[in-house]
Design a protein around this motif. Structure first.
Motif, PDB file in Angstrom:
ATOM      1  N   ASP A 281     -10.417  23.924  98.610  1.00 38.44           N
ATOM      2  CA  ASP A 281     -10.182  23.660  97.192  1.00 38.44           C
ATOM      3  C   ASP A 281      -9.832  22.192  96.952  1.00 38.44           C
ATOM      4  O   ASP A 281     -10.269  21.590  95.976  1.00 38.44           O
ATOM      5  CB  ASP A 281      -9.055  24.565  96.669  1.00 38.44           C
ATOM      6  CG  ASP A 281      -9.509  26.013  96.579  1.00 38.44           C
ATOM      7  OD1 ASP A 281     -10.696  26.229  96.255  1.00 38.44           O
ATOM      8  OD2 ASP A 281      -8.706  26.913  96.835  1.00 38.44           O
TER       9      ASP A 281
ATOM     10  N   ASN B 276     -12.961  20.164  97.263  1.00 41.39           N
ATOM     11  CA  ASN B 276     -13.797  20.290  96.060  1.00 41.39           C
ATOM     12  C   ASN B 276     -13.275  19.399  94.938  1.00 41.39           C
ATOM     13  O   ASN B 276     -14.056  18.836  94.164  1.00 41.39           O
ATOM     14  CB  ASN B 276     -13.842  21.750  95.600  1.00 41.39           C
ATOM     15  CG  ASN B 276     -14.623  22.625  96.560  1.00 41.39           C
ATOM     16  OD1 ASN B 276     -15.355  22.114  97.421  1.00 41.39           O
ATOM     17  ND2 ASN B 276     -14.481  23.932  96.438  1.00 41.39           N
TER      18      ASN B 276
ATOM     19  N   ASP C   3     -12.435  21.197  89.586  1.00 37.02           N
ATOM     20  CA  ASP C   3     -13.268  21.320  90.783  1.00 37.02           C
ATOM     21  C   ASP C   3     -14.689  21.704  90.415  1.00 37.02           C
ATOM     22  O   ASP C   3     -15.344  22.461  91.110  1.00 37.02           O
ATOM     23  CB  ASP C   3     -12.681  22.372  91.727  1.00 37.02           C
ATOM     24  CG  ASP C   3     -12.733  23.765  91.138  1.00 37.02           C
ATOM     25  OD1 ASP C   3     -12.865  23.873  89.905  1.00 37.02           O
ATOM     26  OD2 ASP C   3     -12.673  24.748  91.896  1.00 37.02           O
ATOM     27  N   THR C   4     -15.180  21.191  89.282  1.00 34.18           N
ATOM     28  CA  THR C   4     -16.456  21.656  88.758  1.00 34.18           C
ATOM     29  C   THR C   4     -17.626  20.817  89.236  1.00 34.18           C
ATOM     30  O   THR C   4     -18.767  21.128  88.945  1.00 34.18           O
ATOM     31  CB  THR C   4     -16.450  21.570  87.219  1.00 34.18           C
ATOM     32  OG1 THR C   4     -16.206  20.196  86.875  1.00 34.18           O
ATOM     33  CG2 THR C   4     -15.355  22.412  86.642  1.00 34.18           C
TER      34      THR C   4
ATOM     35  N   TYR D   6     -21.337  22.077  85.602  1.00 30.10           N
ATOM     36  CA  TYR D   6     -22.303  23.175  85.410  1.00 30.10           C
ATOM     37  C   TYR D   6     -21.605  24.468  85.000  1.00 30.10           C
ATOM     38  O   TYR D   6     -20.608  24.863  85.578  1.00 30.10           O
ATOM     39  CB  TYR D   6     -23.066  23.422  86.712  1.00 30.10           C
ATOM     40  CG  TYR D   6     -24.382  22.675  86.817  1.00 30.10           C
ATOM     41  CD1 TYR D   6     -24.644  21.569  86.020  1.00 30.10           C
ATOM     42  CD2 TYR D   6     -25.361  23.091  87.707  1.00 30.10           C
ATOM     43  CE1 TYR D   6     -25.838  20.888  86.120  1.00 30.10           C
ATOM     44  CE2 TYR D   6     -26.568  22.408  87.816  1.00 30.10           C
ATOM     45  CZ  TYR D   6     -26.799  21.307  87.019  1.00 30.10           C
ATOM     46  OH  TYR D   6     -27.989  20.633  87.120  1.00 30.10           O
ATOM     47  N   THR D   7     -22.153  25.111  83.982  1.00 29.49           N
ATOM     48  CA  THR D   7     -21.680  26.427  83.581  1.00 29.49           C
ATOM     49  C   THR D   7     -22.430  27.471  84.399  1.00 29.49           C
ATOM     50  O   THR D   7     -23.528  27.194  84.864  1.00 29.49           O
ATOM     51  CB  THR D   7     -21.955  26.680  82.089  1.00 29.49           C
ATOM     52  OG1 THR D   7     -23.329  26.455  81.862  1.00 29.49           O
ATOM     53  CG2 THR D   7     -21.115  25.800  81.227  1.00 29.49           C
ATOM     54  N   PRO D   8     -21.959  28.692  84.514  1.00 30.32           N
ATOM     55  CA  PRO D   8     -20.664  29.208  84.036  1.00 30.32           C
ATOM     56  C   PRO D   8     -19.487  28.852  84.933  1.00 30.32           C
ATOM     57  O   PRO D   8     -18.371  29.243  84.611  1.00 30.32           O
ATOM     58  CB  PRO D   8     -20.873  30.718  84.019  1.00 30.32           C
ATOM     59  CG  PRO D   8     -22.059  31.001  84.844  1.00 30.32           C
ATOM     60  CD  PRO D   8     -22.811  29.757  85.076  1.00 30.32           C
ATOM     61  N   TYR D   9     -19.722  28.100  86.020  1.00 30.86           N
ATOM     62  CA  TYR D   9     -18.577  27.798  86.883  1.00 30.86           C
ATOM     63  C   TYR D   9     -17.500  27.037  86.118  1.00 30.86           C
ATOM     64  O   TYR D   9     -16.317  27.352  86.206  1.00 30.86           O
ATOM     65  CB  TYR D   9     -19.029  26.990  88.114  1.00 30.86           C
ATOM     66  CG  TYR D   9     -17.923  26.852  89.116  1.00 30.86           C
ATOM     67  CD1 TYR D   9     -17.650  27.903  89.983  1.00 30.86           C
ATOM     68  CD2 TYR D   9     -17.115  25.729  89.155  1.00 30.86           C
ATOM     69  CE1 TYR D   9     -16.600  27.824  90.888  1.00 30.86           C
ATOM     70  CE2 TYR D   9     -16.063  25.637  90.049  1.00 30.86           C
ATOM     71  CZ  TYR D   9     -15.816  26.677  90.917  1.00 30.86           C
ATOM     72  OH  TYR D   9     -14.772  26.602  91.794  1.00 30.86           O
TER      73      TYR D   9
ATOM     74  N   THR E 213     -15.368  29.153  83.885  1.00 28.80           N
ATOM     75  CA  THR E 213     -14.604  30.253  84.463  1.00 28.80           C
ATOM     76  C   THR E 213     -13.628  29.802  85.539  1.00 28.80           C
ATOM     77  O   THR E 213     -12.768  30.562  85.939  1.00 28.80           O
ATOM     78  CB  THR E 213     -15.542  31.313  85.082  1.00 28.80           C
ATOM     79  OG1 THR E 213     -16.421  30.652  85.993  1.00 28.80           O
ATOM     80  CG2 THR E 213     -16.333  32.036  84.035  1.00 28.80           C
TER      81      THR E 213
ATOM     82  N   THR F 161     -10.529  28.394  87.598  1.00 27.94           N
ATOM     83  CA  THR F 161      -9.122  28.546  87.225  1.00 27.94           C
ATOM     84  C   THR F 161      -8.354  27.237  87.296  1.00 27.94           C
ATOM     85  O   THR F 161      -7.179  27.209  86.971  1.00 27.94           O
ATOM     86  CB  THR F 161      -8.440  29.562  88.162  1.00 27.94           C
ATOM     87  OG1 THR F 161      -8.762  29.210  89.514  1.00 27.94           O
ATOM     88  CG2 THR F 161      -8.917  30.949  87.875  1.00 27.94           C
TER      89      THR F 161
ATOM     90  N   PRO G 239     -23.968  33.714  80.553  1.00 26.83           N
ATOM     91  CA  PRO G 239     -24.784  34.900  80.270  1.00 26.83           C
ATOM     92  C   PRO G 239     -23.946  36.149  80.044  1.00 26.83           C
ATOM     93  O   PRO G 239     -24.397  37.053  79.347  1.00 26.83           O
ATOM     94  CB  PRO G 239     -25.661  35.035  81.509  1.00 26.83           C
ATOM     95  CG  PRO G 239     -24.998  34.221  82.559  1.00 26.83           C
ATOM     96  CD  PRO G 239     -24.226  33.146  81.870  1.00 26.83           C
TER      97      PRO G 239
ATOM     98  N   ASP H  40     -26.903  31.013  77.982  1.00 23.14           N
ATOM     99  CA  ASP H  40     -27.917  30.688  78.977  1.00 23.14           C
ATOM    100  C   ASP H  40     -27.476  29.446  79.765  1.00 23.14           C
ATOM    101  O   ASP H  40     -27.390  28.350  79.207  1.00 23.14           O
ATOM    102  CB  ASP H  40     -29.248  30.404  78.278  1.00 23.14           C
ATOM    103  CG  ASP H  40     -30.349  30.092  79.282  1.00 23.14           C
ATOM    104  OD1 ASP H  40     -30.062  30.071  80.500  1.00 23.14           O
ATOM    105  OD2 ASP H  40     -31.489  29.872  78.845  1.00 23.14           O
ATOM    106  N   PRO H  41     -27.188  29.609  81.051  1.00 27.58           N
ATOM    107  CA  PRO H  41     -26.699  28.471  81.827  1.00 27.58           C
ATOM    108  C   PRO H  41     -27.747  27.366  82.007  1.00 27.58           C
ATOM    109  O   PRO H  41     -27.391  26.196  82.193  1.00 27.58           O
ATOM    110  CB  PRO H  41     -26.329  29.087  83.177  1.00 27.58           C
ATOM    111  CG  PRO H  41     -27.032  30.381  83.242  1.00 27.58           C
ATOM    112  CD  PRO H  41     -27.216  30.854  81.841  1.00 27.58           C
ATOM    113  N   VAL H  42     -29.029  27.732  81.950  1.00 29.27           N
ATOM    114  CA  VAL H  42     -30.056  26.702  82.135  1.00 29.27           C
ATOM    115  C   VAL H  42     -30.106  25.783  80.905  1.00 29.27           C
ATOM    116  O   VAL H  42     -30.413  24.594  81.013  1.00 29.27           O
ATOM    117  CB  VAL H  42     -31.421  27.355  82.428  1.00 29.27           C
ATOM    118  CG1 VAL H  42     -32.498  26.308  82.595  1.00 29.27           C
ATOM    119  CG2 VAL H  42     -31.329  28.210  83.684  1.00 29.27           C
TER     120      VAL H  42
ATOM    121  N   GLN I 217     -27.943  22.945  81.478  1.00 30.33           N
ATOM    122  CA  GLN I 217     -28.525  21.926  82.354  1.00 30.33           C
ATOM    123  C   GLN I 217     -29.476  21.024  81.581  1.00 30.33           C
ATOM    124  O   GLN I 217     -29.514  19.816  81.795  1.00 30.33           O
ATOM    125  CB  GLN I 217     -29.250  22.591  83.526  1.00 30.33           C
ATOM    126  CG  GLN I 217     -28.304  23.395  84.396  1.00 30.33           C
ATOM    127  CD  GLN I 217     -29.029  24.102  85.520  1.00 30.33           C
ATOM    128  OE1 GLN I 217     -30.054  23.660  85.999  1.00 30.33           O
ATOM    129  NE2 GLN I 217     -28.483  25.230  85.939  1.00 30.33           N
TER     130      GLN I 217
END
Lengths: 387, 569
Positions: B76, B79, B146-147, B152-155, B158, B160, B243, B248-250, B253
């Motif tokens: 972690d 990252n 730590d993204t 980038y979604t959905p990371y 979401t 923490t 989603p 839509d995660p794309v 991008q």
């Protein structure tokens, strides 16, 4: 750490190709038949498209070598030839200021080269963008941080097993965030996107057997365990593959009910262990240590969830979960319903991925957690005298 | 103080008189200054401090990668290291480094103007930068993020880690800082060009800054909207990209790269502008093919909006889109190649001083050639599928972002250092440090090409043991590079304390910034100077009494106040 001698050996050009070789061979195994041996740039190639990708790469490489040498040699030559002592009192003024035909030449030649490279790469890409009609389908589910491969007969595996000599199509989906499936030896990669199916296909004729597989990586960043989402790809001959498939579909059914928790449990726990420890150490998810006591009314059953309810409020006859087993099962299928305080809604659902018997095995393991070591290995068999 | 229009260059000698540093005194006079030079210097200090911070994260993550598995931190933390390294270097360092720091200082002087068109907006954009940087640091205090710098979604919606919202707000604010700088430069170049400076007589650095400003103004708002939507999704749970809420995660991008690909050119185009200046001035030679270089900057700026999809060849977008984006991506190679060949031709029959700025320019040529050529592997569909999201990509963009953009920035810093500070740095140490950085850089990043092509994915905390040898070499390279940069910091600071006084024109430059004192007076020029061909070095000569060069305006009939005026208005 490598010794200096080792590093120097790697740096010597003559040994570079050999040095690169072990980086690519499947897990120290001599290369299977039908593979392209690794070289300075590329790892072992083991799919039907690897040859054309490597060829394309070689073409681009040679164009790059040529232009790099041209630029560096001219630059070094000019910089040396036309250098002056500092504070020169006179500058030479005979250099040309522009030359349109020359400039057009070095505009048009790169342009033509780019068009050629584009078309070659485009043709290579078309060859592997559409899977053949007769391909063998394998369903892939990616979660943080594991892969599940599901075969047409219902068998499941954590590593990928594919039949040699026929096109294989992976139908991929993600239960949580973006992932990407990458098999360097096959030169294929595709993102696994939540909310949609993506496809990837390949054909490998280079049989590895079930002992030494090729690498399979996740290449889209997905958090803590991203770099541990690496598995193996095993290419099996037709009969070997079919035998494996049969055995894989049945293995959990062939275990006696009483033996299920210690024979199947550790195998399933291997995946849970990415986030849940057995020995109480911190992880992405809460440890399993003491969990069964909490859910079955023992020590810690008044511990509160993030929503303010305690285990005791939720579990029991007439409550939300009639039995502790119900609670465990629902935590696996709907992990976000009641979050343990201090943990985020991170766990993906395993609905449809764990069969009833597999879930039973996990519950059985939770009930007798003291029989397992911190890695999830059953210790009773090894030390029967302990009890 | 004499004016620049006077013929006798001897009177231009700086004689301990008023300059922009001594014009007013006190801390307050700096923080409320409207002087573009002071704002440029403040940007430079801020950017270099951020560079130090981003560099520390780079060394930490390289150290962690010395061994597979845990070396000294957990996954972690690692990252967070690479995320912070990327976010700081992109948003706080490279994007503002050349336009906001060097550009702010040099652009008005090159134009013979007193300041940029909107000095207050200029100061405001610096404060926005500070606010954005503050938000980024605040996010560190709130648990970090730590993204990855790409969010980038959905990371990203979401995860923490607690610092995601502050850093997104920070980047949002930094975007406006960048937009305002761009607007300011566009207006300044349109409105404040002096008599005689037609578009095709501008120094090429100004063409580069102009192209960059257009991208900044047109592309950055898309980033702002995208990040706004991200915050809406994360805070209000409105499904846009995730989603599981119907998004839509794309799509994310597409939005993200619609800004972030042009942003690559926000970083590299001004660097190309600096290199055009460095090569012409230190080769004392008229730039070869001025128009081709100028138009190639504009061409790159235009193409930059059409190629974002090449970041998504494996994302699941359709094969047709991949094909179109691949084809357009190659178009960027042409203007880049044109520039490299024109720079080479400028060296031909020049009078080349092999000093620190020139060494940085030559380093740029080598590194940019490697960075540009490896772009071919990644624009080609069939090879990109294998190389995508591996260390090959990491190596490629470091060759362009760091080996080219930052190396050019540091070359430019040395080039204009005497002008900014009035001091000369130690030339010998400068050349040694440049060589150390060059060697360290190639050790660090060339090995990463090999890592990537052998299949090592990027953003990996743990890796297969067979990759270790490459990682060890790469880490050693990064330490060497860090040593080179520390050495640079050392002799630059030393030059502030005890450096020799700089003449107005130490290199033999011809453009206007070399025709005012070092450091420049508060108003740069008492009256707007007239200009001729800014790459005509035939009227530049050495003046022993100043220990520097002078632009002998009497030799150029166009500039001769007494001669009939031939300059175009």
């Amino acid at each position: 750490m490598m010794s200096i001698h080792h590093i120097l050996a790697h740096l010597a050009p003559a040994t570079l190709a050999q040095a690169a070789a072990p980086a690519a061979a499947p897990a120290g195994n001599p290369m299977p038949e039908g593979t392209i041996p690794p070289d300075f740039w590329m790892p072992v190639g083991a799919s039907t498209i690897a040859g054309s990708v490597d060829q394309m790469l070689a073409v681009i490489n040679w164009i790059c070598y040529f232009f790099f040498a041209l630029v560096v040699v001219l630059m070094a030559y000019f910089a040396w030839k036309y250098r002056v002592r500092s504070n020169s009192h006179r500058f030479r003024m005979d250099g040309p200021v522009h030359n349109t035909p020359l400039e057009l030449t070095w505009t048009i030649i790169p342009l033509l080269l780019c068009v050629v490279i584009f078309f070659m790469g485009f043709r290579g890409y078309l060859d592997f963008s559409q899977p053949p009609k007769n391909s063998y389908d394998i369903d892939v589910t990616a979660v943080k941080w594991a892969w599940t491969f599901k075969y047409p007969n219902g068998a499941q595996s954590d590593d990928l097993y594919v039949p040699a000599g026929r096109p294989v199509r992976l139908v991929m989906r993600s239960s949580d965030v973006l992932h990407s499936l990458f098999i360097p030896a096959f030169r294929v990669k595709r993102d696994v996107v939540p909310g949609r199916y993506t496809h990837l296909w390949f054909q490998s004729d280079a049989i590895t057997g079930a002992d030494h597989g090729y690498h399979l990586f996740c290449t889209e960043y997905c958090g803590t365990g991203h770099s541990n989402m690496n598995r193996r790809v095993y290419v099996l001959g037709e009969t070997e593959f079919n035998e494996w498939l049969e055995q894989q579909a049945r293995w959990i059914d062939e275990i006696d009910d009483e033996e299920l928790y210690f024979k199947a449990g550790p195998k399933i726990y291997a995946r849970c262990s990415q986030c849940h420890s057995i020995d109480g150490s911190m992880g992405t998810g809460p440890s399993w240590k003491g969990l069964w006591e909490k859910v079955s009314g023992g020590a810690g059953s008044d511990q509160k969830f993030a929503d303010g309810k305690s285990y005791r409020d939720l579990i029991g006859p007439g409550k939300e979960y009639a039995t502790p087993e119900d609670y465990i099962r629902d935590s696996i299928y709907n992990p976000g319903r009641h979050l343990v305080s201090g943990y985020g809604n991170v766990m993906p659902t395993f609905k449809g991925q764990l069969s009833d018997r597999a879930t039973d095995a996990v519950i059985g393991m939770l009930k007798r957690l003291d029989e397992f070591d911190s890695k999830g290995q059953w210790t009773k068999a090894a030390a029967p005298a302990a009890k | 103080m004499t004016t620049i229009g006077i013929r006798d260059p001897h009177t231009l000698a700086p004689a301990a008189e008023d300059n922009y540093i001594t014009h007013t005194k006190g801390f307050l006079s700096w923080i409320v200054t409207l002087d573009h030079k002071r704002i440029g210097v403040m940007y430079m200090v801020a950017v270099l401090l951020s560079f130090l911070l981003g560099g520390i994260f780079a060394l930490l993550l390289r150290t962690e990668l010395l061994t597979p598995g845990r070396t000294f931190v957990d996954a972690d933390t690692y990252n967070q290291f690479f995320t912070l390294h990327g976010a700081i270097m992109v948003f706080l360092v490279i994007i503002p480094s050349i336009p906001a720091a060097l550009g702010n200082f040099v652009l008005p002087i090159m134009l013979g103007a007193k300041d940029v068109a909107f000095p207050r907006l200029n100061l405001f954009s610096f404060y926005l930068w500070l606010l954005g940087a503050g938000c980024t640091l605040l996010s560190l205090a709130m648990g970090g993020f730590d993204t990855g710098w790409t969010f980038y979604t959905p990371y990203s919606t979401t995860t923490t880690t607690g610092g995601v919202i502050p850093v997104i707000v920070g980047v949002f604010i930094l975007g406006f800082s960048s937009i305002f700088t761009g607007m300011n430069f566009i207006v300044t170049i349109h409105a404040l060009r002096p008599k005689g400076m037609t578009w095709f007589r501008m120094p090429l650095f100004l063409w580069a800054l102009y192209s960059t400003a257009i991208i900044q103004v047109l592309a950055t708002p898309v980033l702002a909207i995208t990040l706004g939507l991200l915050v809406v999704e994360r805070v209000l749970n409105v499904g846009i990209f995730n989603p599981s809420m119907g998004g839509d995660p794309v799509l994310y991008q597409h939005f993200f790269w619609f800004y972030s690909h042009p942003a690559v050119y926000i970083m590299i185009v001004p660097a190309m502008g600096i290199v055009s200046e460095l090569i012409a001035v230190h080769a004392h030679r008229h730039i070869f093919g001025y128009r081709f270089i100028a138009f190639s900057s504009i061409a790159i700026a235009m193409f930059s909006f059409l190629v974002w999809g090449h970041h998504m060849f494996t994302s699941g977008q359709s094969a047709l889109m991949n094909t179109i984006f691949s084809a357009i991506s190659f178009s960027v190679a042409i203007p880049s190649a044109v520039k490299v060949f024109n720079w080479l031709a400028t060296l031909y029959k020049g009078s080349i001083s092999l000093n620190t700025p020139m060494l940085y320019a030559l380093s740029f040529l080598v590194l940019f050639t490697i960075g540009g050529l490896t772009g071919l592997h990644l624009a080609t569909l069939s090879t990109d599928v294998h190389l995508h999201d591996t260390y090959f990509v990491v190596a490629h963009f470091h060759y362009v972002m760091m080996g080219s953009a930052l190396i050019a920035m540091i070359g430019g810093l040395h080039h204009w250092w005497p002008k900014m500070t009035g001091r000369m740095y130690n030339e010998k140490l400068g050349m040694i440090a440049c060589t150390i950085v060059f060697i360290g850089f190639n050790l660090t990043f060339f090995t990463q090409f090999m890592l990537g092509s052998h299949g090592m994915p990027r953003r990996y905390y743990d890796y297969q043991p067979e990759f270790q040898i490459y990682h060890v070499i790469s880490t050693i390279g990064s330490y060497i590079m860090a040593f080179g940069f520390l050495m640079t910091a050392g002799y630059l600071i030393q030059s502030l304390i005890s450096g020799a006084k700089a003449p107005a024109n130490p290199w033999g430059g011809r453009s206007l910034e070399w025709q005012c004192a070092s450091p420049p007076p508060h108003d740069n020029f008492k009256e707007q100077p007239r200009v001729g061909d800014c790459y005509d070095f035939s009227i530049v000569r050495w003046d022993e009494s100043q220990k520097g060069y002078v632009v002998d305006r009497s030799l150029d009939p166009e500039l001769d106040e007494g001669a009939p005026q031939t300059a175009k208005a």
